[in-house]
Write an enzyme that holds these catalytic residues in place. Structure first.
Site, PDB file in Angstrom:
ATOM      1  N   GLU A  40      -7.004   2.812 -11.297  1.00 32.06           N
ATOM      2  CA  GLU A  40      -8.111   2.327 -10.469  1.00 32.06           C
ATOM      3  C   GLU A  40      -9.219   3.384 -10.366  1.00 32.06           C
ATOM      4  O   GLU A  40      -8.940   4.573 -10.160  1.00 32.06           O
ATOM      5  CB  GLU A  40      -7.588   2.006  -9.069  1.00 32.06           C
ATOM      6  CG  GLU A  40      -8.645   1.536  -8.082  1.00 32.06           C
ATOM      7  CD  GLU A  40      -8.103   1.376  -6.666  1.00 32.06           C
ATOM      8  OE1 GLU A  40      -8.698   0.607  -5.896  1.00 32.06           O
ATOM      9  OE2 GLU A  40      -7.086   2.030  -6.331  1.00 32.06           O
ATOM     10  N   LYS A 113     -11.714  -6.671  -6.556  1.00 39.40           N
ATOM     11  CA  LYS A 113     -10.617  -6.427  -5.610  1.00 39.40           C
ATOM     12  C   LYS A 113     -10.855  -7.157  -4.291  1.00 39.40           C
ATOM     13  O   LYS A 113     -11.910  -7.020  -3.668  1.00 39.40           O
ATOM     14  CB  LYS A 113     -10.490  -4.920  -5.379  1.00 39.40           C
ATOM     15  CG  LYS A 113      -9.297  -4.495  -4.537  1.00 39.40           C
ATOM     16  CD  LYS A 113      -9.273  -2.974  -4.470  1.00 39.40           C
ATOM     17  CE  LYS A 113      -8.115  -2.444  -3.633  1.00 39.40           C
ATOM     18  NZ  LYS A 113      -8.187  -0.962  -3.532  1.00 39.40           N
ATOM     19  N   CYS A 148      -4.191  -1.956  -6.506  1.00 36.49           N
ATOM     20  CA  CYS A 148      -3.797  -0.982  -5.492  1.00 36.49           C
ATOM     21  C   CYS A 148      -3.426  -1.613  -4.136  1.00 36.49           C
ATOM     22  O   CYS A 148      -2.350  -2.160  -3.977  1.00 36.49           O
ATOM     23  CB  CYS A 148      -4.893   0.068  -5.336  1.00 36.49           C
ATOM     24  SG  CYS A 148      -4.342   1.617  -4.579  1.00 36.49           S
TER      25      CYS A 148
END
Length: 268
Positions: A40, A113, A148
Site C-alpha cells: 500500500e 479504498k 489494509c
C-alpha cells in the site's frame, strides 16, 4: 498459479522516483510468475501524510506510477497488483487507489479504498472514501480488491465473495506494533470467505512508523503457505486455485448464510 508478494521497504530517505524505478525492476524480474502484488502507498509512504499532496498523481497515462507499472507488467508478462497510490482525481480529491494490470500492461481494474484509517486524522482526514466493491476477472480466478484497514471490516469481504471472488489481494502498510492482529485478520478473512488471500505489507520505516512486514499467502483453510519476515523480501508461493471450489463444496458454509449485508456499491 505462482504468486510473488514484493514486500518493498519504504523509507523517508529514498525518493518516490527512485523507489518507483526500483519497484519496476523488481517486477520485471518476476517473469514466470502469474501474479505479483506490491504494498500500500509505497511511492509516498502510507504514514508520510505531508508528502501526499505533492506525491498525488492521476490514474491515467500521465501518472508516473501507472506508466512504470504498466511497462513492468508487460515486460514480465505477469498480472500485477501494483499496490496503491495517492490518486488525485479531476476535482482535486485524493484517494488511496489500487491498480491492477494484465500481462500486456493494460489497466484492468482500480479500487478506491473504502475504509480510511486515522480516526479523523491522517488518511481519514486527507482522503476521500471509495464506494465500490471491485473484482477483476482473470484466467487465474476472480480477483477481489481490498486494502489494509479494510481487513477489519468483514462485510466488505463477504460482498467481494458475493461478487464472485476466489482470490483476495490485500496490499497494506500495517504497523509493526500490531503485526499479530494483521496475521490473525488475514487468516480469518481466508477462513470465513473460503478464499486464497495474498496479503502484501510494506517493510521499513516512514513517517515515523515502523512497518510490520510479515506478508502472507494463505489458503482457503486458513493455512499459511508462505510468510515473510520483517525486512524487504520477495515472498513466492505456489497456490492451488482449484482448491477454492473444492473447499466450498466440501464445507458449504457460504450456502448456509442467513443474514446478508448489502454491498456498498458494485464495480468501478
Amino acid at each position: 498459479m505462482r504468486v510473488s508478494l514484493v514486500q518493498l521497504s519504504v523509507s523517508d530517505a529514498e525518493s518516490a522516483d527512485d523507489r518507483r524505478a526500483r519497484a519496476a525492476a523488481l517486477v520485471r524480474g518476476r517473469a514466470g510468475d502469474d501474479l505479483v502484488v506490491l504494498p500500500e502507498l509505497w511511492t509516498t509512504g502510507a504514514w508520510a501524510y505531508d508528502d501526499w499532496q505533492t506525491g498525488a498523481e492521476p490514474i491515467s497515462t500521465d501518472g508516473p506510477t501507472l506508466r512504470a507499472m504498466s511497462a513492468a507488467a508487460r515486460s514480465a508478462a505477469v498480472w500485477l497488483h501494483a499496490g496503491t497510490v495517492v490518486e488525485r482525481d479531476g476535482d482535486g480529491a485524493l484517494y488511496n487507489t489500487a491498480l491492477v494490470f494484465d500481462r500486456t500492461g493494460a489497466l484492468r481494474g482500480t479500487y478506491r479504498k473504502i475504509h480510511r484509517y486515522g480516526f479523523d486524522t491522517g488518511e481519514a482526514a486527507w482522503m476521500a472514501a471509495g464506494r465500490d466493491v471491485v473484482t477483476v476477472p482473470t484466467e487465474l480466478g476472480e480477483l477481489g480488491l481490498a486494502t489494509c484497514y479494510d481487513l477489519r471490516f468483514p462485510e466488505l469481504f463477504r460482498a467481494l465473495v458475493d461478487a464472485g471472488t476466489e482470490i483476495l489481494a490485500v496490499p497494506a502498510a500495517w504497523p509493526a506494533g500490531r503485526r499479530e492482529q494483521w496475521r490473525i485478520l488475514v487468516r480469518a478473512r481466508a477462513v470465513e470467505e473460503q478464499a486464497v488471500v495474498l496479503a502484501c505489507c510494506a517493510a521499513g520505516t516512514h513517517g515515523g512508523m515502523e512497518q510490520a512486514g510479515g506478508s502472507l499467502v494463505v489458503d482457503p483453510w486458513g493455512t499459511v503457505l508462505a510468510e515473510a519476515g520483517a525486512d524487504e523480501e520477495i515472498l513466492t508461493a505456489e497456490v492451488e486455485t482449484d482448491a477454492v471450489a473444492a473447499i466450498r463444496a466440501e464445507l458449504p458454509v457460504l450456502r448456509d448464510r442467513v443474514l446478508a449485508i448489502p454491498a456498498p456499491g458494485a464495480g468501478r
